[in-house]
Design a protein around this motif. Structure first.
Motif, PDB file in Angstrom:
ATOM      1  N   VAL A  23       0.846  -1.187   0.000  1.00 46.56           N
ATOM      2  CA  VAL A  23       0.000   0.000   0.000  1.00 46.56           C
ATOM      3  C   VAL A  23       0.885   1.242   0.000  1.00 46.56           C
ATOM      4  CG1 VAL A  23      -1.884   1.166   1.149  1.00 46.56           C
ATOM      5  CG2 VAL A  23      -1.687  -1.302   1.325  1.00 46.56           C
ATOM      6  N   THR A  24       0.695   2.092  -0.972  1.00 44.78           N
ATOM      7  CA  THR A  24       1.445   3.346  -1.038  1.00 44.78           C
ATOM      8  C   THR A  24       0.449   4.495  -1.073  1.00 44.78           C
ATOM      9  OG1 THR A  24       1.541   3.324  -3.458  1.00 44.78           O
ATOM     10  CG2 THR A  24       3.318   2.203  -2.299  1.00 44.78           C
ATOM     11  N   THR A  56      -2.547   9.779   1.172  1.00 44.22           N
ATOM     12  CA  THR A  56      -1.651  10.913   0.937  1.00 44.22           C
ATOM     13  C   THR A  56      -0.472  10.942   1.903  1.00 44.22           C
ATOM     14  OG1 THR A  56      -3.016  12.316   2.370  1.00 44.22           O
ATOM     15  CG2 THR A  56      -3.525  12.327   0.007  1.00 44.22           C
ATOM     16  N   LYS A  57      -0.503  10.042   2.903  1.00 40.48           N
ATOM     17  CA  LYS A  57       0.609   9.929   3.848  1.00 40.48           C
ATOM     18  C   LYS A  57       0.843   8.445   4.131  1.00 40.48           C
ATOM     19  CE  LYS A  57       0.416  14.492   5.973  1.00 40.48           C
ATOM     20  NZ  LYS A  57       0.307  15.271   7.239  1.00 40.48           N
ATOM     21  N   PRO A  58       1.945   8.100   4.828  1.00 37.77           N
ATOM     22  CA  PRO A  58       2.280   6.686   5.037  1.00 37.77           C
ATOM     23  C   PRO A  58       1.169   5.860   5.672  1.00 37.77           C
ATOM     24  CG  PRO A  58       4.154   8.060   5.591  1.00 37.77           C
ATOM     25  CD  PRO A  58       3.030   8.999   5.296  1.00 37.77           C
ATOM     26  N   VAL A  59       1.108   4.599   5.251  1.00 39.71           N
ATOM     27  CA  VAL A  59       0.135   3.640   5.760  1.00 39.71           C
ATOM     28  C   VAL A  59       0.723   2.941   6.981  1.00 39.71           C
ATOM     29  CG1 VAL A  59      -1.168   1.551   5.224  1.00 39.71           C
ATOM     30  CG2 VAL A  59      -0.869   3.324   3.481  1.00 39.71           C
ATOM     31  N   LEU A  60      -0.039   2.900   8.083  1.00 34.24           N
ATOM     32  CA  LEU A  60       0.462   2.385   9.360  1.00 34.24           C
ATOM     33  C   LEU A  60      -0.111   1.031   9.746  1.00 34.24           C
ATOM     34  CD1 LEU A  60       0.255   5.690  11.447  1.00 34.24           C
ATOM     35  CD2 LEU A  60       2.256   4.748  10.278  1.00 34.24           C
ATOM     36  N   PHE A  70      -8.651  -3.114   4.291  1.00 32.48           N
ATOM     37  CA  PHE A  70      -8.817  -1.888   5.060  1.00 32.48           C
ATOM     38  C   PHE A  70      -7.427  -1.368   5.413  1.00 32.48           C
ATOM     39  CE2 PHE A  70     -12.424  -4.609   5.719  1.00 32.48           C
ATOM     40  CZ  PHE A  70     -13.517  -3.764   5.597  1.00 32.48           C
ATOM     41  N   THR A  71      -7.174  -0.070   5.151  1.00 32.69           N
ATOM     42  CA  THR A  71      -5.853   0.499   5.413  1.00 32.69           C
ATOM     43  C   THR A  71      -5.991   1.778   6.232  1.00 32.69           C
ATOM     44  OG1 THR A  71      -5.948   1.697   3.285  1.00 32.69           O
ATOM     45  CG2 THR A  71      -4.828  -0.441   3.301  1.00 32.69           C
ATOM     46  N   GLY A  72      -5.128   1.929   7.233  1.00 36.71           N
ATOM     47  CA  GLY A  72      -5.135   3.120   8.080  1.00 36.71           C
ATOM     48  C   GLY A  72      -3.844   3.893   7.887  1.00 36.71           C
ATOM     49  N   ASN A  97      -6.073  11.958  14.773  1.00 37.15           N
ATOM     50  CA  ASN A  97      -4.646  11.862  14.445  1.00 37.15           C
ATOM     51  C   ASN A  97      -4.444  10.597  13.616  1.00 37.15           C
ATOM     52  OD1 ASN A  97      -1.812  12.241  14.446  1.00 37.15           O
ATOM     53  ND2 ASN A  97      -1.828  13.028  16.529  1.00 37.15           N
ATOM     54  N   ASN A  98      -3.222  10.087  13.582  1.00 36.81           N
ATOM     55  CA  ASN A  98      -2.915   8.890  12.795  1.00 36.81           C
ATOM     56  C   ASN A  98      -3.866   7.741  13.128  1.00 36.81           C
ATOM     57  OD1 ASN A  98      -0.690  10.432  12.094  1.00 36.81           O
ATOM     58  ND2 ASN A  98       0.731   9.293  13.392  1.00 36.81           N
ATOM     59  N   VAL A  99      -4.238   6.963  12.119  1.00 41.32           N
ATOM     60  CA  VAL A  99      -5.002   5.731  12.337  1.00 41.32           C
ATOM     61  C   VAL A  99      -3.981   4.617  12.541  1.00 41.32           C
ATOM     62  CG1 VAL A  99      -6.698   4.126  11.394  1.00 41.32           C
ATOM     63  CG2 VAL A  99      -6.897   6.572  10.904  1.00 41.32           C
TER      64      VAL A  99
END
Length: 299
Positions: A23-24, A56-60, A70-72, A97-99
């Motif tokens: 995932v990017t 739009t930002k890194p996947v955690l 499902f991606t956070g 904030n970050n997921v």
């Protein structure tokens, strides 16, 4: 990986694995694109075959079924993808904030996303609406308690703590949330807190859940206190529950990740090492002290 024989013995039986997707982040509306190259010409044990682009930002974090992904992300959203069509289905937004953790319950059709001290509960059968917000202290708020959050929130509300990870039991009846030095137990039929797993003296960073032969929940927790602990919980049991076992010897630093495969447990740590444990005998089978050059963050 240079020493394949070492890894082969640790994670036996050895099997060739295909890495399904990476995932990017780039486009506003996500799409899963195949990666070129013939599958028959594989030379590496892991080969990327698809890339999901849209954050739009890194996947955690992520969770998946055969058909859904499902991606956070650090972009404060959770995206839902159709793995059959390769399209983004929905973007679950409005996190403070970050997921950092996501779980999908196929039994109920609910998605649980974690950001700061909140767990947002989404009903994807009803136009992906946030129906409840659960907090680290055990409060239940109707609807989306974070709906008014337009900017990134750094500080937690007084009395609340960062939730590091969540896990569902295999039957989909119970949610476990690691926050502070304990794990809060949520009964999902009523979406109510019923107890806590206690015993760690440092923040619980990760957890995984399995079923015992007697159909009790077997919860394994990893903490910054360097220890991995085991809890056995019968359905509906609440209150403060202590560990049934502490795995010895501990890691040399905090635990970052856990994985169960059959009767075997793997733990990865900030000490750069991986340990392999026998769940039945509750003893260490094998270890690689320097499996990586830095923290082992996922298994």
């Amino acid at each position: 990986v240079h020493d394949r024989s070492l890894l082969g013995s640790l994670f036996s039986p050895a099997a060739e694995v295909v890495l399904l997707l990476i995932v990017t982040f780039s486009h506003a509306r996500g799409i899963i694109n195949p990666v070129g190259g013939s599958r028959g010409a594989r030379t590496a044990p892991l080969q990327c075959v698809s890339v999901a682009e849209g954050h739009t930002k890194p996947v955690l974090c992520l969770d998946a079924t055969d058909e859904l992904l499902f991606t956070g992300s650090k972009d404060r959203s959770c995206k839902m993808w159709n793995l059959v069509t390769g399209q983004e289905i929905a973007s679950l937004k409005g996190h403070p904030n970050n997921v950092v953790s996501i779980k999908y319950c196929s039994h109920s059709g609910l998605v649980f996303t974690v950001s700061t001290s909140y767990i947002k509960v989404w009903d994807i059968r009803d136009s992906a609406k946030c129906i409840r917000t659960l907090t680290s202290s055990g409060q239940v708020i109707s609807g989306d308690a974070c709906a008014g959050t337009t900017t990134r929130t750094i500080t937690s509300v007084q009395g609340e703590h960062q939730i590091n990870q969540i896990a569902l039991n295999p039957t989909g009846t119970t949610l476990y949330a690691a926050t502070g030095n304990s794990v809060r137990i949520w009964e999902l039929n009523r979406l109510q807190p019923i107890g806590k797993l206690t015993g760690h003296i440092g923040p619980v960073m990760c957890l995984t859940v399995n079923l015992t032969a007697s159909n009790h929940d077997l919860v394994i927790t990893g903490s910054k206190d360097h220890y991995v602990k085991m809890f056995e919980i019968a359905e509906g049991v609440g209150g403060n529950v202590g560990p049934t076992h502490n795995f010895e010897p501990p890691h040399y630093d905090g635990i970052e990740c856990l994985a169960i495969q059959g009767d075997v447990l793997f733990s990865g740590s900030r000490d750069n090492g991986i340990k392999k444990w026998d769940l039945e005998q509750q003893e260490l089978i094998q270890q690689i002290p320097n499996a990586h050059k830095d923290w082992v963050c996922a298994l």
